[in-house]
Scaffold this active site. Structure first.
Site, PDB file in Angstrom:
ATOM      1  N   HIS A   1       0.806  -1.212   0.000  1.00  0.00           N
ATOM      2  CA  HIS A   1       0.000   0.000   0.000  1.00  0.00           C
ATOM      3  C   HIS A   1       0.848   1.276   0.000  1.00  0.00           C
ATOM      4  O   HIS A   1       0.318   2.366   0.196  1.00  0.00           O
ATOM      5  CB  HIS A   1      -0.955   0.018   1.197  1.00  0.00           C
ATOM      6  CG  HIS A   1      -0.304  -0.359   2.489  1.00  0.00           C
ATOM      7  ND1 HIS A   1      -0.793  -1.342   3.315  1.00  0.00           N
ATOM      8  CD2 HIS A   1       0.809   0.108   3.095  1.00  0.00           C
ATOM      9  CE1 HIS A   1      -0.012  -1.464   4.372  1.00  0.00           C
ATOM     10  NE2 HIS A   1       0.956  -0.589   4.258  1.00  0.00           N
TER      11      HIS A   1
ATOM     12  N   TYR B   1      17.174   1.992   3.052  1.00  0.00           N
ATOM     13  CA  TYR B   1      17.419   1.409   1.723  1.00  0.00           C
ATOM     14  C   TYR B   1      18.555   2.116   0.993  1.00  0.00           C
ATOM     15  O   TYR B   1      18.969   1.684  -0.081  1.00  0.00           O
ATOM     16  CB  TYR B   1      16.160   1.502   0.853  1.00  0.00           C
ATOM     17  CG  TYR B   1      14.933   0.882   1.455  1.00  0.00           C
ATOM     18  CD1 TYR B   1      15.029  -0.222   2.295  1.00  0.00           C
ATOM     19  CD2 TYR B   1      13.679   1.397   1.196  1.00  0.00           C
ATOM     20  CE1 TYR B   1      13.903  -0.784   2.858  1.00  0.00           C
ATOM     21  CE2 TYR B   1      12.535   0.838   1.748  1.00  0.00           C
ATOM     22  CZ  TYR B   1      12.660  -0.259   2.588  1.00  0.00           C
ATOM     23  OH  TYR B   1      11.546  -0.817   3.137  1.00  0.00           O
TER      24      TYR B   1
END
Length: 488
Positions: A171, A258
């Site tokens: 989502h 990340y």
């Protein structure tokens, strides 16, 4: 319509309830069967009671069954939804704790980085077991909808090795679009049209239009910097927007782990994160949140059960993809969303075998991806770093190859920015030994790893991280909730 949906990991009670009520917002689906399965009989009992209460309160003929026998739940299923967390919070705690000894400070640790890589090693053997059962006892050509992280690795393994029709669902894109619509002053997120593409948790809004008007980088930067909340909570995302020229879907905390630039030193971590909520960068934030949520649910279960007696309101249907995909496949009402699938040329400047997240349309013919998308070069470069880690991690998990696992870890952007090769080698040994109960493919490698750990001279430290908070008690959570209610 009458068909069967199996939910694996249905003991994720809150999420299972959301999927269930979303699906029952489709009028044609009232006669379907939900087969719940989980390794926890306790959690299964709780969720079945909640769903039975919903069915009864709404006068539906929907059938709900629950069993710890996974194959029984999968028999004849047309759709299989996975929301499993292999190893539970016990293993997850090690995903955060052990890397901290080597200076690796994660906010979430469930996608890549040290925690996400080990999470994938636990999940992939189990995912392949799911796929074997699906091939053998589910409906022919059954569709596997994976919600579990690490999204790309799980989906990669299910498609390449499990040989099951699989789509990964998240989502992040929807939530990012809602933020953009808000800062631009839209009355509704529906006013925003966008193309968002990349890989899961590193997806990029490469084209934005508000009521048909193109939105450029400078306008978007100014809108975020002027927002009284997001300007503080999303400092790192705004910095990436300024440098890359496009906005990332992922939260401040997720995005920070990340990339190799923002969490490499403790003082840098505190500079870029916000502590108003776990998702903005707190050390081990999602582990704390998950632990508190579990404790809260166990204690407040009677209230959750009572709330299940309310009528289903289609106007409150969530933007989770699953119900909309099923509706499109079964009724031919077209749905546009963002899906995790094998690239196969959809994104021109990412590898063919990578699992990408990109726009697609669903109808009775299946999921049809919008092909020919080219990412801006900086976005593609960032995605490539993670794709290479994902590929090696999947192959290591399949083969039980601890040397390849160490190389995957070494190439992770944040791990590589913080740790030396010697530290990475020892950290992987330590994590594999600590999680051996969930890593059957590494059984032969564990004795040698223990020997290396006994002889190792690599120094570690006990470190809570740059921005750690303690798990709050039920009493503290109640007091906070009461305060918010009073303030509202």
């Amino acid at each position: 319509m009458s068909f069967k949906i199996a939910i694996i990991g249905a003991g994720s009670v809150g999420f299972t309830k959301k999927l269930f009520t979303d699906i029952l917002c489709v009028p044609e689906f009232k006669d379907i069967e939900f087969a719940l399965t989980d390794i926890s009989e306790h959690n299964l009992g709780m969720i079945q009671a909640i769903l039975d209460r919903i069915v009864e309160a709404n006068g539906l003929p929907t059938k709900v069954t629950a069993t710890t026998d996974r194959r029984k739940a999968l028999e004849g299923a047309r759709y299989i939804i996975s929301c499993v967390r292999v190893g539970g919070l016990e293993a997850y705690a090690d995903d955060i704790r052990i890397p901290l000894k080597y200076g690796i400070d994660q906010c979430v640790g469930d996608t890549i980085c040290a925690g996400g890589i080990l999470y994938g090693q636990r999940n992939i053997p189990v995912i392949l077991d799911f796929c074997k059962d699906i091939r053998e006892v589910a409906e022919t050509d059954a569709k596997f909808l994976n919600y579990a992280n690490p999204m790309a690795m799980n989906t990669w393994a299910a498609i390449e090795y499990g040989k099951v029709d699989t789509v990964g669902l998240c989502h992040g894109v929807q939530h990012g679009a809602e933020q953009i619509a808000e800062v631009l002053g839209a009355k509704s997120p529906r006013e925003l049209d966008y193309v968002c593409s990349g890989i899961n948790h590193q997806t990029w809004f490469i084209e934005l239009r508000l009521n048909g008007r193109a939105i450029g980088k400078d306008e978007l930067v100014a809108a975020f910097e002027a927002h009284p909340v997001y300007s503080k909570q999303e400092k790192l995302r705004i910095d990436v927007l300024k440098r890359f020229g496009v906005y990332s879907t992922e939260s401040n905390g997720h995005l920070s782990e990340y990339l190799p630039w923002y969490r490499k030193r403790p003082d840098e971590i505190t500079r870029w994160i916000d502590m108003s909520d776990w998702i903005h960068g707190e050390t081990g934030g999602y582990l704390r949140y998950s632990t508190e949520t579990r404790n809260w649910f166990e204690t407040e279960y009677p209230q959750f059960l009572e709330a299940a007696s309310k009528p289903i309101d289609p106007a409150r249907r969530s933007n989770e993809h699953a119900s909309h995909i099923l509706e499109a496949l079964e009724t031919n009402r077209v749905y546009r969303g963002h899906f995790n699938v094998k690239n196969n040329g959809v994104i021109t400047n990412l590898p063919q075998d990578a699992i990408i997240e990109s726009p697609g349309f669903v109808d009775r013919f299946g999921i049809n991806m919008a092909a020919g998308i080219t990412l801006p070069e900086p976005c593609a470069a960032t995605c490539m770093s993670s794709i290479n880690v994902q590929r090696m991690s999947v192959h290591a998990a399949i083969a039980g190859d601890i040397d390849l696992l160490k190389l995957a870890m070494l190439h992770d952007p944040l791990v590589g920015a913080v740790s030396t090769p010697e530290e990475v080698w020892q950290m992987v040994d330590e994590m594999v030994v600590a999680q051996a109960a969930w890593l059957p493919q590494y059984a032969d490698a564990v004795p040698a790893a223990k020997e290396r750990l006994a002889k190792s001279k690599v120094k570690t430290r006990e470190w809570a991280g740059a921005a750690r908070r303690n798990v709050r008690s039920i009493e503290e959570l109640r007091a906070e909730k009461a305060g918010l209610k009073q303030a509202g």
